[in-house]
Each structure stands twice: as C-alpha cells, then as structure tokens.
Design an enzyme around this catalytic site. Structure first.
Site, PDB file in Angstrom:
ATOM      1  N   ARG A  46      27.855 -36.219  35.160  1.00 56.24           N
ATOM      2  CA  ARG A  46      27.756 -34.611  35.158  1.00 56.24           C
ATOM      3  C   ARG A  46      27.403 -33.896  37.105  1.00 56.24           C
ATOM      4  O   ARG A  46      27.859 -32.374  37.337  1.00 56.24           O
ATOM      5  CB  ARG A  46      25.958 -34.455  34.743  1.00 56.24           C
ATOM      6  CG  ARG A  46      26.205 -34.847  33.301  1.00 56.24           C
ATOM      7  CD  ARG A  46      24.250 -34.082  32.652  1.00 56.24           C
ATOM      8  NE  ARG A  46      23.064 -35.928  33.328  1.00 56.24           N
ATOM      9  CZ  ARG A  46      23.177 -36.510  32.755  1.00 56.24           C
ATOM     10  NH1 ARG A  46      23.416 -36.853  31.430  1.00 56.24           N
ATOM     11  NH2 ARG A  46      22.212 -37.390  33.884  1.00 56.24           N
ATOM     12  N   LYS A 136      14.350 -19.582  37.865  1.00 59.91           N
ATOM     13  CA  LYS A 136      14.833 -18.875  36.077  1.00 59.91           C
ATOM     14  C   LYS A 136      14.092 -19.040  34.568  1.00 59.91           C
ATOM     15  O   LYS A 136      13.514 -20.667  35.161  1.00 59.91           O
ATOM     16  CB  LYS A 136      16.241 -18.830  36.394  1.00 59.91           C
ATOM     17  CG  LYS A 136      16.448 -18.541  34.941  1.00 59.91           C
ATOM     18  CD  LYS A 136      17.842 -18.725  33.873  1.00 59.91           C
ATOM     19  CE  LYS A 136      17.481 -19.978  32.971  1.00 59.91           C
ATOM     20  NZ  LYS A 136      18.715 -20.067  32.333  1.00 59.91           N
ATOM     21  N   GLU A 177      13.857 -13.668  31.636  1.00 63.69           N
ATOM     22  CA  GLU A 177      14.964 -14.201  31.086  1.00 63.69           C
ATOM     23  C   GLU A 177      14.234 -14.122  29.595  1.00 63.69           C
ATOM     24  O   GLU A 177      13.950 -14.836  28.695  1.00 63.69           O
ATOM     25  CB  GLU A 177      15.389 -15.264  31.150  1.00 63.69           C
ATOM     26  CG  GLU A 177      16.659 -15.302  29.904  1.00 63.69           C
ATOM     27  CD  GLU A 177      17.969 -16.274  30.280  1.00 63.69           C
ATOM     28  OE1 GLU A 177      18.671 -16.351  29.533  1.00 63.69           O
ATOM     29  OE2 GLU A 177      17.310 -16.612  31.234  1.00 63.69           O
ATOM     30  N   LYS A 219      16.923 -10.428  33.510  1.00 64.67           N
ATOM     31  CA  LYS A 219      18.359 -11.092  32.970  1.00 64.67           C
ATOM     32  C   LYS A 219      17.995 -11.306  31.650  1.00 64.67           C
ATOM     33  O   LYS A 219      17.997 -11.932  30.443  1.00 64.67           O
ATOM     34  CB  LYS A 219      18.510 -12.555  33.429  1.00 64.67           C
ATOM     35  CG  LYS A 219      19.776 -13.323  32.421  1.00 64.67           C
ATOM     36  CD  LYS A 219      19.540 -14.654  33.092  1.00 64.67           C
ATOM     37  CE  LYS A 219      20.612 -15.715  32.175  1.00 64.67           C
ATOM     38  NZ  LYS A 219      21.542 -16.848  32.931  1.00 64.67           N
TER      39      LYS A 219
END
Length: 343
Positions: A46, A136, A177, A219
C-alpha cells in the site's frame, strides 16, 4: 478559527484547471482492489502504491489537493521523505478522511449512518499540527423501494454538519460528501429527487451548526440513473439534470463543488464534467471540479500490478487521467485526448 484562512484554503483547492485526488481508500477497499490484481495485501505494498501516486512527475499541474487515509499520513518514500513533506513541496494541499465508515442505522437496517464523531475534535487538532488543511466525511444514501427515509436523510445530514463545524473550529476546511449511490434500478428523475432532498437537508443542518459555507466544499454525486436502470440517459441530459438540481438547493456562497466519481467509467466521468462546464459554466455561482478516486487511479493501478518495473508507465497513466479531468474542469476535454499519454 479564521474564516479568512478557511476561505483561502477552499479557494486554493478549487484553483482553475485543478481538482482533488481522493487516495483515501480504507484498508479493506484497498486490499480488495489489490487482491483482484494479484498484488500482495500488505502495508508495504500500500505504501509503494501511494508513493507511486505522490511521486508522479508534475501531478501538481492538475491536482490541488489529495485526500489521504490515516495510514498514509505517516508513510514515507523509499528515500525517507514523508509523503506530507513531498506533497507540500509540490504545492499540493494534504487532507484526510476522518469518518470511520458506515453501520446500519438503528431502527432502519436498510440505511446507513456514518461513525467517527467521538474523539474527532482531538484528532482534528493533531491533523492541523501535522499540516493537514482539509478533511472529508462521507455519508451514504441508498435508493430502493423503502429508502431513503426522512429519518435516514436527517440523521446523515446532522452528522455531516457536526463534522463540518468541528473541522472549521480546528481551522480545517470540511469536504461534505453526501453520496446518493448509483446502485439499483432507479430512474434519473428518482435520483434527482432524492439528491435534491438530501442536499436541502444537509444545508439546513449546516446553517443550524453555523458552518461558514465559503469555508467548505461540497462533494456530491452527479445525478445519474441507477446502474441497473434500463433507461441510461445521454450526457447532455445528465448534465442538465445535475446542474438544475444543484442550482435549486446549493447556496451560491459555497466555496466549491467537487464531484465524486462513484464508480462511473473514467472516460464517461470526464465527459460528463466537461459538458456541465460547456453548457452551464457561465451561470454556475460556484466553481465546479472533480474529486475522483477510481476515475483517476484505477487505470494506473491496473498497469502497475505491484511491479516496480511498471511504475513509470503507471505514473504516465495517472498523469494522463489527471490531465483529462483538468481539461474537463475547464470545458476543453475531448475524446482525442485519450490518445495522448505522456508525462
């Protein structure tokens, strides 16, 4: 909290010709994508993948900010350079996903609620000290014969607003979002109706929490028919329905709108954003850009496949997709661009 600083950061994130790169996949999501391509599902792979992204030459030409995952903010390149340092040197603003995923909403098992408010104030303070300047939080809204309910919409709107208020208190720009999912067989009109209801409730909650709209970014999903719907409208119709919906319920004071891709084919996501700019760029009161994950990263990931020898061609593909979406953000994208893939 400085409203001026928040607005300044939001404006930088919405710079003309640029958009956001969402590289905040959870461990489960990232590992699932790795498994499908035969890539080892380890922290080291990752890290290697995220290094591929942040070291892509000239990515800053088209990307203003990157949304990171908790694991990523502590990782470094092979040369020992922290990813956060590298991003700042490129002029890319680092941000972070702060929600902790979804669980069934009590009493409404077909709907989801997002967790992560507990301890968020302390986490945000730490992130600010590390140099992260935006965050976010994703809420998930599903459409089926029973969902969404008014309770589900209100619960998710409330958590989004609480998160946004905590972010601004910490000097961090919140990306809000509320995603109406593409899954299902619902029509374009049904998605438009639900998206409008969700956004109306979200902004009511943001007003109640006294969130500065100029110091936040929305978003949202594009207004789309469900992926199993038999009627798949053309790009022009989708653009009209999406912008019409937003003009009704998204206040002009909002710092910007950055679309999620939501599983759309990457070329189609670019085409749809481009048409919105061409047809409605002169009447939209807020800047409109992209905050894509798979629609930028997926082709590069498929080319890389965990092999160091594929790093350069994968970076070229990543750069290409960022360039295409930058053009779409300006209304200058064309399918001919898909033939040009050079860093």
């Amino acid at each position: 909290m400085s409203i001026h600083d928040l607005k300044n950061t939001a404006q930088r994130l919405m710079d003309e010709g640029k958009g956001l790169l969402a590289m905040d996949e959870s461990l489960g999501t990232c590992n699932k994508r790795f498994k499908a391509l035969g890539i080892p599902q380890t922290e080291e792979y990752r890290r290697k993948y995220r290094e591929l992204i942040v070291t892509t030459p000239n990515l800053e030409d088209f990307i203003s900010g990157t949304i990171l995952f908790e694991e990523t903010i502590y990782q470094k390149t092979d040369a020992g350079i922290p990813f956060l340092t590298l991003l700042k040197e490129k002029g890319i603003i680092p941000g972070i996903k702060v929600d902790q995923g979804t669980v069934p909403l009590a009493g409404f098992p077909n709907e989801k609620i997002t967790e992560g408010l507990d301890g968020l104030r302390g986490r945000l303070a730490s992130y600010y000290e590390m140099g992260l300047r935006f965050a976010k939080w994703r809420a998930v809204i599903n459409i089926d014969s029973e969902s969404p309910t008014r309770v589900g919409i209100k619960a998710n709107a409330s958590t989004l607003a609480s998160y946004a208020a905590l972010c601004q208190e910490a000097g961090i720009v919140p990306i809000v979002e509320p995603e109406v999912l593409m899954d299902g067989n619902h029509t374009l009109q049904k998605c438009a109706s639900v998206t409008q209801d969700v956004l109306k409730e979200v902004f009511n909650a943001l007003y109640d929490q006294q969130v500065s709209l100029g110091g936040m970014i929305l978003k949202p999903n594009m207004v789309l028919p469900g992926i199993d719907c038999t009627d798949q409208e053309d790009t022009e119709t989708i653009a009209e329905k999406t912008i019409s919906c937003f003009l009704k319920v998204v206040p002009a004071a909002v710092g910007g709108v950055a679309f999620l891709s939501g599983g759309q084919p990457f070329v189609l996501a670019s085409e749809r954003l481009n048409v919105m700019q061409l047809r409605f760029g002169q009447i939209m009161p807020w800047p409109l850009t992209f905050s894509f994950s798979r629609a930028i990263q997926e082709p590069a990931l498929e080319m890389w496949k965990g092999e160091d020898r594929n790093k350069e061609i994968a970076q070229k593909e990543l750069y290409h997709r960022a360039k295409c979406n930058s053009a779409a953000r300006n209304g200058t994208y064309s399918v001919e661009m898909e033939e040009t893939k050079r860093v």
